[in-house]
Design a protein around this motif. Structure first.
Motif, mmCIF file in Angstrom:
data_model
loop_
_atom_site.group_PDB
_atom_site.id
_atom_site.type_symbol
_atom_site.label_atom_id
_atom_site.label_comp_id
_atom_site.label_asym_id
_atom_site.label_seq_id
_atom_site.Cartn_x
_atom_site.Cartn_y
_atom_site.Cartn_z
ATOM 1 N N LEU A 176 0.756 -1.317 0.005
ATOM 2 C CA LEU A 176 0.002 -0.121 -0.253
ATOM 3 C C LEU A 176 0.941 1.269 -0.032
ATOM 4 O O LEU A 176 0.611 2.186 -0.829
ATOM 5 N N ALA A 177 1.879 1.430 0.748
ATOM 6 C CA ALA A 177 2.694 2.526 0.834
ATOM 7 C C ALA A 177 3.456 2.531 -0.473
ATOM 8 O O ALA A 177 3.649 3.871 -0.845
ATOM 9 N N SER A 178 3.963 1.536 -0.893
ATOM 10 C CA SER A 178 4.862 1.740 -2.295
ATOM 11 C C SER A 178 3.502 2.362 -3.483
ATOM 12 O O SER A 178 4.228 3.104 -4.341
ATOM 13 N N LYS A 179 2.532 1.782 -3.405
ATOM 14 C CA LYS A 179 1.641 2.373 -4.529
ATOM 15 C C LYS A 179 1.391 3.753 -4.121
ATOM 16 O O LYS A 179 1.144 4.642 -5.326
ATOM 17 N N GLU A 180 1.011 4.297 -2.860
ATOM 18 C CA GLU A 180 0.830 5.595 -2.623
ATOM 19 C C GLU A 180 2.027 6.718 -3.034
ATOM 20 O O GLU A 180 1.834 7.746 -3.483
ATOM 21 N N LEU A 181 3.310 6.044 -2.949
ATOM 22 C CA LEU A 181 4.425 6.970 -3.435
ATOM 23 C C LEU A 181 4.910 6.881 -4.813
ATOM 24 O O LEU A 181 5.631 7.644 -5.412
ATOM 25 N N TYR A 182 4.426 5.851 -5.469
ATOM 26 C CA TYR A 182 4.833 5.398 -6.861
ATOM 27 C C TYR A 182 4.892 6.450 -8.082
ATOM 28 O O TYR A 182 5.922 6.920 -8.371
ATOM 29 N N GLU A 183 3.605 7.071 -8.115
ATOM 30 C CA GLU A 183 3.414 8.185 -9.099
ATOM 31 C C GLU A 183 4.484 9.386 -8.971
ATOM 32 O O GLU A 183 4.971 9.888 -9.975
ATOM 33 N N SER A 184 4.654 9.712 -7.781
ATOM 34 C CA SER A 184 5.269 11.040 -7.599
ATOM 35 C C SER A 184 6.941 10.641 -7.401
ATOM 36 O O SER A 184 7.816 11.642 -6.919
ATOM 37 N N SER A 185 7.444 9.658 -7.521
ATOM 38 C CA SER A 185 8.684 9.270 -7.453
ATOM 39 C C SER A 185 9.632 9.207 -8.696
ATOM 40 O O SER A 185 9.065 9.150 -9.719
ATOM 41 N N THR A 186 10.812 9.289 -8.437
ATOM 42 C CA THR A 186 11.637 9.284 -9.769
ATOM 43 C C THR A 186 11.712 7.963 -10.246
ATOM 44 O O THR A 186 11.411 6.854 -9.628
ATOM 45 N N PRO A 187 12.254 7.800 -11.639
ATOM 46 C CA PRO A 187 12.387 6.324 -12.332
ATOM 47 C C PRO A 187 13.249 5.487 -11.375
ATOM 48 O O PRO A 187 12.856 4.445 -11.233
ATOM 49 N N ALA A 188 14.259 6.122 -10.848
ATOM 50 C CA ALA A 188 15.089 5.185 -9.757
ATOM 51 C C ALA A 188 14.343 4.574 -8.529
ATOM 52 O O ALA A 188 14.530 3.400 -8.340
ATOM 53 N N ASP A 189 13.638 5.485 -8.124
ATOM 54 C CA ASP A 189 12.943 5.153 -6.822
ATOM 55 C C ASP A 189 11.803 4.243 -7.111
ATOM 56 O O ASP A 189 11.195 3.269 -6.424
ATOM 57 N N GLN A 190 11.206 4.443 -8.458
ATOM 58 C CA GLN A 190 9.975 3.630 -8.872
ATOM 59 C C GLN A 190 10.667 2.081 -8.917
ATOM 60 O O GLN A 190 9.855 1.153 -8.659
ATOM 61 N N ALA A 191 11.800 2.050 -9.584
ATOM 62 C CA ALA A 191 12.420 0.694 -9.742
ATOM 63 C C ALA A 191 12.613 -0.061 -8.277
ATOM 64 O O ALA A 191 12.311 -1.104 -8.151
ATOM 65 N N GLU A 192 12.939 0.842 -7.370
ATOM 66 C CA GLU A 192 13.144 0.266 -6.027
ATOM 67 C C GLU A 192 11.671 -0.087 -5.394
ATOM 68 O O GLU A 192 11.555 -1.064 -4.769
ATOM 69 N N LEU A 193 10.811 0.903 -5.654
ATOM 70 C CA LEU A 193 9.440 0.450 -5.158
ATOM 71 C C LEU A 193 9.012 -0.831 -5.833
ATOM 72 O O LEU A 193 7.895 -1.551 -5.166
ATOM 73 N N ASP A 194 9.140 -0.898 -6.949
ATOM 74 C CA ASP A 194 8.864 -2.266 -7.772
ATOM 75 C C ASP A 194 9.422 -3.336 -6.985
ATOM 76 O O ASP A 194 8.581 -4.385 -7.008
ATOM 77 N N LEU A 195 10.631 -3.362 -6.713
ATOM 78 C CA LEU A 195 11.326 -4.453 -6.278
ATOM 79 C C LEU A 195 10.705 -4.633 -4.807
ATOM 80 O O LEU A 195 10.390 -5.772 -4.436
ATOM 81 N N MET A 229 7.582 -4.097 -3.912
ATOM 82 C CA MET A 229 6.356 -4.656 -3.950
ATOM 83 C C MET A 229 6.311 -5.977 -4.507
ATOM 84 O O MET A 229 5.573 -6.909 -4.047
ATOM 85 N N ALA A 230 7.293 -6.235 -5.438
ATOM 86 C CA ALA A 230 7.571 -7.734 -5.762
ATOM 87 C C ALA A 230 7.803 -8.652 -4.702
ATOM 88 O O ALA A 230 7.163 -9.542 -4.414
ATOM 89 N N GLU A 231 8.683 -8.173 -3.806
ATOM 90 C CA GLU A 231 8.958 -9.002 -2.738
ATOM 91 C C GLU A 231 7.916 -9.109 -1.668
ATOM 92 O O GLU A 231 7.629 -10.006 -1.100
ATOM 93 N N ALA A 232 7.136 -8.053 -1.535
ATOM 94 C CA ALA A 232 6.125 -8.086 -0.496
ATOM 95 C C ALA A 232 4.906 -8.808 -0.912
ATOM 96 O O ALA A 232 4.354 -9.831 -0.324
ATOM 97 N N ALA A 276 9.713 -7.881 -13.003
ATOM 98 C CA ALA A 276 10.149 -7.519 -14.326
ATOM 99 C C ALA A 276 10.143 -6.192 -14.391
ATOM 100 O O ALA A 276 11.227 -5.552 -15.130
ATOM 101 N N ALA A 277 9.178 -5.489 -13.786
ATOM 102 C CA ALA A 277 9.206 -3.847 -13.958
ATOM 103 C C ALA A 277 10.626 -3.207 -13.246
ATOM 104 O O ALA A 277 10.827 -2.275 -13.640
ATOM 105 N N ALA A 278 10.812 -3.869 -12.290
ATOM 106 C CA ALA A 278 12.093 -3.511 -11.383
ATOM 107 C C ALA A 278 13.501 -3.862 -12.180
ATOM 108 O O ALA A 278 14.458 -3.593 -11.672
ATOM 109 N N GLY A 279 13.364 -4.820 -13.080
ATOM 110 C CA GLY A 279 14.668 -5.077 -13.928
ATOM 111 C C GLY A 279 15.229 -6.187 -13.448
ATOM 112 O O GLY A 279 16.523 -6.455 -13.765
ATOM 113 N N GLY A 280 14.389 -7.073 -12.393
ATOM 114 C CA GLY A 280 15.000 -8.187 -12.018
ATOM 115 C C GLY A 280 14.924 -8.418 -10.576
ATOM 116 O O GLY A 280 14.247 -7.407 -9.911
ATOM 117 N N ASP A 281 15.712 -9.192 -9.858
ATOM 118 C CA ASP A 281 15.478 -9.362 -8.519
ATOM 119 C C ASP A 281 17.006 -9.133 -7.806
ATOM 120 O O ASP A 281 17.950 -8.383 -8.549
#
Length: 207
Positions: free
Chosen positions: A76-95, A97-100, A169-174
């Motif tokens: 939930l927290a990752s989704k709330e921050l996602y749109e306002s984040s930089t591409p680099a931060d989005q990749a970390e948020l995707d990772l 979320m993937a693990e969560a 996949a969105a994060a570019g891997g694990d």
């Protein structure tokens, strides 16, 4: 969020859940495990005298839900921050979320196998039997909850594991580490869940 995710792994690896009890419990009431009177651990289960207040069952339930709840909060927290984040931060948020998603799917899979009926047995469908409390969103304190069916639990498990793979996949891997959930474990858990559901072709493809 990364710190919260690390805390979720701490709950996962705790001896009360995947660090011991939730993994060991399947072997305890069988002839393949050895027990003697030098320790009281699991004694009631070895003797088939356990009750619903058994401390091991309680702690598996408790820590399994700590993992599922914390994972839901990370998602939930990752989704709330996602749109306002930089591409680099989005990749970390995707990772994150993937693990969560993988953590929550795993927790639900373990819990429903311990506290629910086997979903299918040689083609006989038991998916309508009582399952577990499925956590889609963080549940506020003191809320009234109810158990889903076993079938609903597996629907949530499959959805979480597929979402995990999408975000990997969105994060570019694990992280390429055996300590953390990764793409391989996502596919492995999907194979396991599909085996439980007797979806043989899907299980083989995931494997």
């Amino acid at each position: 969020i990364s710190t919260a995710l690390n805390g979720t792994y701490d709950r996962l690896f705790n001896y009360r859940f995947a660090g011991n009890y939730a993994i060991s419990i399947g072997d305890i009431p069988t002839d393949i495990a050895y027990w003697n009177t030098n320790t009281g651990h699991w004694g009631a289960m070895y003797n088939f005298t356990f009750t619903e207040t058994d401390i091991y069952l309680r702690q598996i339930w408790d820590y399994g839900y700590k993992v599922a709840d914390n994972s839901a909060r990370v998602i939930l927290a990752s989704k709330e921050l996602y749109e306002s984040s930089t591409p680099a931060d989005q990749a970390e948020l995707d990772l994150c979320m993937a693990e969560a998603y993988a953590l929550r799917g795993y927790a639900h899979l373990m819990l429903v196998n311990i506290f629910g009926h086997q979903v299918k047995v040689n083609g006989t469908d038991h998916s309508s039997t009582p399952g577990i409390v499925v956590i889609d969103e963080p549940i506020p304190a003191l809320s009234e909850v109810s158990r889903s069916t076993v079938g609903d639990a597996y629907t949530a498990i499959l959805s979480d594991l597929k979402n995990a793979l999408t975000h990997f996949a969105a994060a570019g891997g694990d992280r390429e580490s055996l300590v953390y959930f990764n793409e391989a474990s996502g596919y492995g858990l999907l194979a396991r869940a599909n085996l439980d559901l007797e979806n043989w072709d899907d299980a083989a493809q995931n494997a």
